[in-house]
Design an enzyme around this catalytic site. Sequence first.
Site, mmCIF file in Angstrom:
data_model
loop_
_atom_site.group_PDB
_atom_site.id
_atom_site.type_symbol
_atom_site.label_atom_id
_atom_site.label_comp_id
_atom_site.label_asym_id
_atom_site.label_seq_id
_atom_site.Cartn_x
_atom_site.Cartn_y
_atom_site.Cartn_z
ATOM 1 N N ASP A 219 44.017 54.840 28.688
ATOM 2 C CA ASP A 219 44.901 55.731 29.463
ATOM 3 C C ASP A 219 43.643 56.849 30.045
ATOM 4 O O ASP A 219 43.986 57.933 30.158
ATOM 5 C CB ASP A 219 45.683 56.364 28.465
ATOM 6 C CG ASP A 219 46.854 56.886 29.428
ATOM 7 O OD1 ASP A 219 46.789 56.866 30.857
ATOM 8 O OD2 ASP A 219 47.796 57.531 28.775
ATOM 9 N N ASP B 223 43.702 55.825 35.134
ATOM 10 C CA ASP B 223 44.437 56.484 36.134
ATOM 11 C C ASP B 223 43.318 57.143 37.026
ATOM 12 O O ASP B 223 43.801 57.962 37.525
ATOM 13 C CB ASP B 223 45.310 57.522 35.504
ATOM 14 C CG ASP B 223 46.706 57.020 34.872
ATOM 15 O OD1 ASP B 223 47.221 56.704 35.952
ATOM 16 O OD2 ASP B 223 46.840 57.144 33.727
#
Length: 423
Positions: free
Chosen positions: A310, A46
Amino acid sequence: MFSNVISAVYLTLWVTSRVVALAEDPYMTRALRLMSETPLIDGHNDLPWQLRKQFNNQLNTVDLNTLKTTHTNIPKIKEGRLGAQFWSAYVPCETQNKDAVRQTLEQIDVIHRMCQSYPETFMFATSSQEITEAFRLNKTACLIGVEGGHSIDSSLGTLRIMYQLGVRYLTLTHSCNTPWADNWLVDTGSEPSEHNGLSPFGKQLILEMNRLGMLIDLAHVTVAVMNQVLDMSKAPVIFSHSSAYSVCPNKRNVPDDVLRRVNETGGIVMVNFYNDYVTCSKNATLSDVADHFDHIKKVAGAGIIGFGGDYDGVTRLPEGLEDVSKVPNLVAELLRRGWTDEEVRAVLGNNLLRVLFEADKVRADLSNVKPDDIPIPYEEVENSCRTSYGYPTTTDDSAIHSLSTLTLLLTLALQTPIILTAL
């Protein structure tokens, strides 16, 4: 001058200590060798969202070589031997029915600009062949995944445009229902089911993603959606950043029966490093993450496993996996636990390369199928921010809905007869 000499001496000592440490750890030596031969492909990062949050996507004010406020920067990427990265084009659920498409396009744009700004480090890629070529050139392949079906605003045309812009997977939901799919929170009981999995339009979307060659990402969906997609998708699916439910019973993780179905259909589960999904608590270690790898391997084989860290999308990471530079530690741990070289090569990148290749084969098989241009029924998306241009105004709404549903059933009958029987 003297301070420069001192700095050089300290740097030399640090490098020497690292070399000695590696020499003393045969598993790390072996891990780095395998990572030099097979690209490490991570399913979800991200950093693009951090670029929006911290800099409003103003890349001209950012240097990824010196950025200190993220889990990811170029030195960490190089130390972590990152061969390819699916960068997440994520925007929050709060944008749904508002400006989700615009904001998602801006995230796609910042990913392209990021890769273009550092051509010595990054190479944009959309296929298994391009990932392999980037690895040969000693560059990190940049791929795009859109995280959340709300980003397409229930539009197959928008889905197709995003594919043309380089998007190669769509996560069907984030942590909110869309007008056509239920999200994982439904399984916790904190949100109601709206579709019992997928709506008829949701099933249209799956077939269109198969036709495009876009990977279907089942992270963030309900178990019902997982099974419905596994029933009907012609291409292997992915879980871009999910772990094993039996190890940590969080509804964001994948239950054993679904793991077995992923194996049967040739898909991949890319293990998430977020503490809450690793140990179901605020604290975790690298060893805890390796437990997920071991469990999935035991239940469904090493052939369905990948890495889905992540990074930069979570607030808590395991000790030993604090940023992207630490991933070789996990590879060494798998080897320490008895994983073979072949198994490690599979989870590093060969499994994901296979899935991409198979999705492209399905795309080729469906090359004579026309794009689906049947829109979602207007009553399923009607809100104060949406106009109805193009929808009939004189036909009864129920008749429109029935016609749309009938057309979908005919489409499913032609493409997947088994699905029609199930319906």
